[in-house]
Design an enzyme around this catalytic site. Structure first.
Site, PDB file in Angstrom:
ATOM      1  N   GLY A   1     -29.616   0.377 -24.276  1.00  0.00           N
ATOM      2  CA  GLY A   1     -30.847   0.085 -23.534  1.00  0.00           C
ATOM      3  C   GLY A   1     -31.832   1.237 -23.727  1.00  0.00           C
ATOM      4  O   GLY A   1     -31.471   2.392 -23.545  1.00  0.00           O
TER       5      GLY A   1
ATOM      6  N   THR B   1     -30.712   7.208 -20.789  1.00  0.00           N
ATOM      7  CA  THR B   1     -30.547   5.961 -20.022  1.00  0.00           C
ATOM      8  C   THR B   1     -31.258   6.101 -18.688  1.00  0.00           C
ATOM      9  O   THR B   1     -31.244   7.185 -18.087  1.00  0.00           O
ATOM     10  CB  THR B   1     -29.058   5.627 -19.768  1.00  0.00           C
ATOM     11  OG1 THR B   1     -28.975   4.617 -18.747  1.00  0.00           O
ATOM     12  CG2 THR B   1     -28.246   6.823 -19.283  1.00  0.00           C
TER      13      THR B   1
ATOM     14  N   ASP C   1     -30.189   4.836 -16.107  1.00  0.00           N
ATOM     15  CA  ASP C   1     -29.163   4.731 -15.056  1.00  0.00           C
ATOM     16  C   ASP C   1     -28.692   6.081 -14.518  1.00  0.00           C
ATOM     17  O   ASP C   1     -28.120   6.126 -13.415  1.00  0.00           O
ATOM     18  CB  ASP C   1     -27.942   3.967 -15.582  1.00  0.00           C
ATOM     19  CG  ASP C   1     -28.241   2.506 -15.861  1.00  0.00           C
ATOM     20  OD1 ASP C   1     -29.272   2.018 -15.380  1.00  0.00           O
ATOM     21  OD2 ASP C   1     -27.440   1.864 -16.557  1.00  0.00           O
TER      22      ASP C   1
ATOM     23  N   ASP D   1     -26.126   7.722 -15.278  1.00  0.00           N
ATOM     24  CA  ASP D   1     -24.697   7.582 -14.933  1.00  0.00           C
ATOM     25  C   ASP D   1     -23.778   8.236 -15.965  1.00  0.00           C
ATOM     26  O   ASP D   1     -22.641   7.815 -16.136  1.00  0.00           O
ATOM     27  CB  ASP D   1     -24.350   6.095 -14.791  1.00  0.00           C
ATOM     28  CG  ASP D   1     -24.627   5.321 -16.076  1.00  0.00           C
ATOM     29  OD1 ASP D   1     -25.299   5.852 -16.975  1.00  0.00           O
ATOM     30  OD2 ASP D   1     -24.162   4.175 -16.188  1.00  0.00           O
TER      31      ASP D   1
HETATM   32  O1  F6P Z   1     -28.133   0.704 -19.275  1.00  0.00           O
HETATM   33  C1  F6P Z   1     -29.460   0.567 -18.939  1.00  0.00           C
HETATM   34  C2  F6P Z   1     -29.746  -0.792 -18.356  1.00  0.00           C
HETATM   35  O2  F6P Z   1     -31.133  -0.884 -18.156  1.00  0.00           O
HETATM   36  C3  F6P Z   1     -28.986  -1.147 -17.087  1.00  0.00           C
HETATM   37  O3  F6P Z   1     -29.548  -0.593 -15.922  1.00  0.00           O
HETATM   38  C4  F6P Z   1     -29.060  -2.659 -17.111  1.00  0.00           C
HETATM   39  O4  F6P Z   1     -27.993  -3.185 -16.363  1.00  0.00           O
HETATM   40  C5  F6P Z   1     -28.924  -2.970 -18.570  1.00  0.00           C
HETATM   41  O5  F6P Z   1     -29.377  -1.829 -19.264  1.00  0.00           O
HETATM   42  C6  F6P Z   1     -29.689  -4.177 -19.031  1.00  0.00           C
HETATM   43  O6  F6P Z   1     -29.438  -4.354 -20.377  1.00  0.00           O
HETATM   44  P1  F6P Z   1     -30.221  -5.364 -21.333  1.00  0.00           P
HETATM   45  O7  F6P Z   1     -31.565  -4.792 -21.642  1.00  0.00           O
HETATM   46  O8  F6P Z   1     -29.357  -5.446 -22.539  1.00  0.00           O
HETATM   47  O9  F6P Z   1     -30.344  -6.641 -20.584  1.00  0.00           O
END
Ligand code: F6P
Length: 334
Positions: free
Chosen positions: A23, A138, A140, A142
């Site tokens: 992401g 990220t 997140d 995390d």
């Molecule tokens: O890991 C970053 C993130 O934005 C998360 O917070 C979210 O759950 C996920 O990616 C969404 O992913 P995608 O863009 O593949 O839907």
């Protein structure tokens, strides 16, 4: 700004490569710029790999010059593009990726991304003679071993900007708004946003909630004269639909709540000043770590300093949400 480690260059590379993966997060561009400019300043050629590990496997490597990264420090997204590459979980595919780097005369790779991307980085470092360094990118926040990640600060501020506006209408109509922020597995974003937005309630994947009880508690606020308007920040979590189920529960108890899913808005936009400085520092230091002979590490931040953490630990351990911070988020609205 974080203090920088003093690293002695002991290793030479003709060329290194950089990719962004998973992401995207605001700040990936200044990180790429930091890598490219630091490498060129040290006389090392840099390749930008398009579309994360998929581009690496396909051999989509492009020479980067100083002007390739001109005017990107303020731009969201990533000029290198990104994706989630399932195929990279296959060891044979990783061998192909390493061969593509070697055949192009590239001795090292810098990977900017979240936990899945850093797992790929660790495996590549272990299974090949390519030196690999990861950077935590990220929204997140995390990632184990670093207190901060590229994009988190911007995402918090993006969510706050939206919530401050939502609060106006919540208050005019005396309604609850359930605002869903990102974070499938972690509640860092939700907790920080909840504290900074003065949310009435914060729901995170780390702690189970009893929807009925929560509904009763929030509706009880009206009866006790505390009012029934306000913001409930909900992390998206692993269980789809939790935000809507909570809204339904409130409705059944006579409230008129609304749901607002902030979604991918949080992944875009200009990186904040904080993220630009963090990303530039991490990008440039990743090159210094490579030249100092490091391999299979992530460059992150802790206690005001940029430092290295073995990628093995980064992917093995889970960064836990600070329970006291979460308590604070719940406490301050009381
Ligand atoms: O890991 C970053 C993130 O934005 C998360 O917070 C979210 O759950 C996920 O990616 C969404 O992913 P995608 O863009 O593949 O839907």
């Amino acid at each position: 700004m974080y203090s920088l480690p003093d690293l002695e260059p002991i290793r030479d590379f003709d060329a290194i490569a950089v990719l962004t993966s998973g992401g995207d997060s605001p700040g990936m561009n200044p990180a790429v710029r930091g890598v490219v400019r630091a490498a060129l300043n040290s006389g090392v050629q840099v390749y930008g790999i398009q579309k994360g590990y998929s581009g690496l496997v396909a051999g989509d490597l492009r020479v980067m010059t100083s002007s390739s990264v001109r005017n990107i420090v303020q731009r969201g997204g990533t000029i290198l593009k990104s994706d989630r590459c399932e195929a990279f979980k296959d060891p044979e595919i990783r061998q192909q990726a390493a061969a593509n780097l070697k055949n192009a005369g590239i001795g090292a790779l810098i990977v900017i991304g979240g936990d899945g991307s850093l797992t790929g980085a660790h495996l590549l470092a272990e299974e090949s003679d390519i030196a690999v360094i990861g950077l935590p990118g990220t929204i997140d926040n995390d990632i184990f071993g670093t207190e901060d990640t590229i994009g988190f600060d911007t995402a918090v501020n993006t969510a706050l900007d939206a919530i401050d506006k939502i609060r106006d209408t919540a208050s005019s109509h005396e309604r609850y708004f359930l605002v869903e922020v990102m974070g499938r597995n972690s509640g860092f974003l939700a907790t920080h946003v909840g504290i900074a937005a003065g949310a009435e309630m914060v729901i995170v994947p780390e702690y189970q909630v009893n929807i009925e009880e929560l509904g009763r508690q929030l509706c009880g606020n009206r009866r006790t004269g505390k009012g029934s308007s306000g913001i409930i920040v909900v992390a998206e979590g692993r269980e789809p639909g939790l935000t809507y189920r909570l809204a339904q529960q409130l409705q059944q108890q006579g409230e008129d709540p609304r749901v607002c899913i902030l979604g991918h808005i949080q992944r875009g936009g200009h990186p904040s000043g904080h993220d630009r400085v963090l990303a530039s520092g991490l990008g440039a230091m990743a090159v210094s770590y490579l030249l100092a002979g490091y391999n299979d590490i992530m460059v992150g931040v802790s206690e005001g300093a940029i430092l290295d953490i073995p990628l093995d630990s980064v992917i093995r351990y889970r960064k836990g949400l600070d329970p006291q911070l979460f308590e604070l988020a719940l406490l301050l609205h009381k």
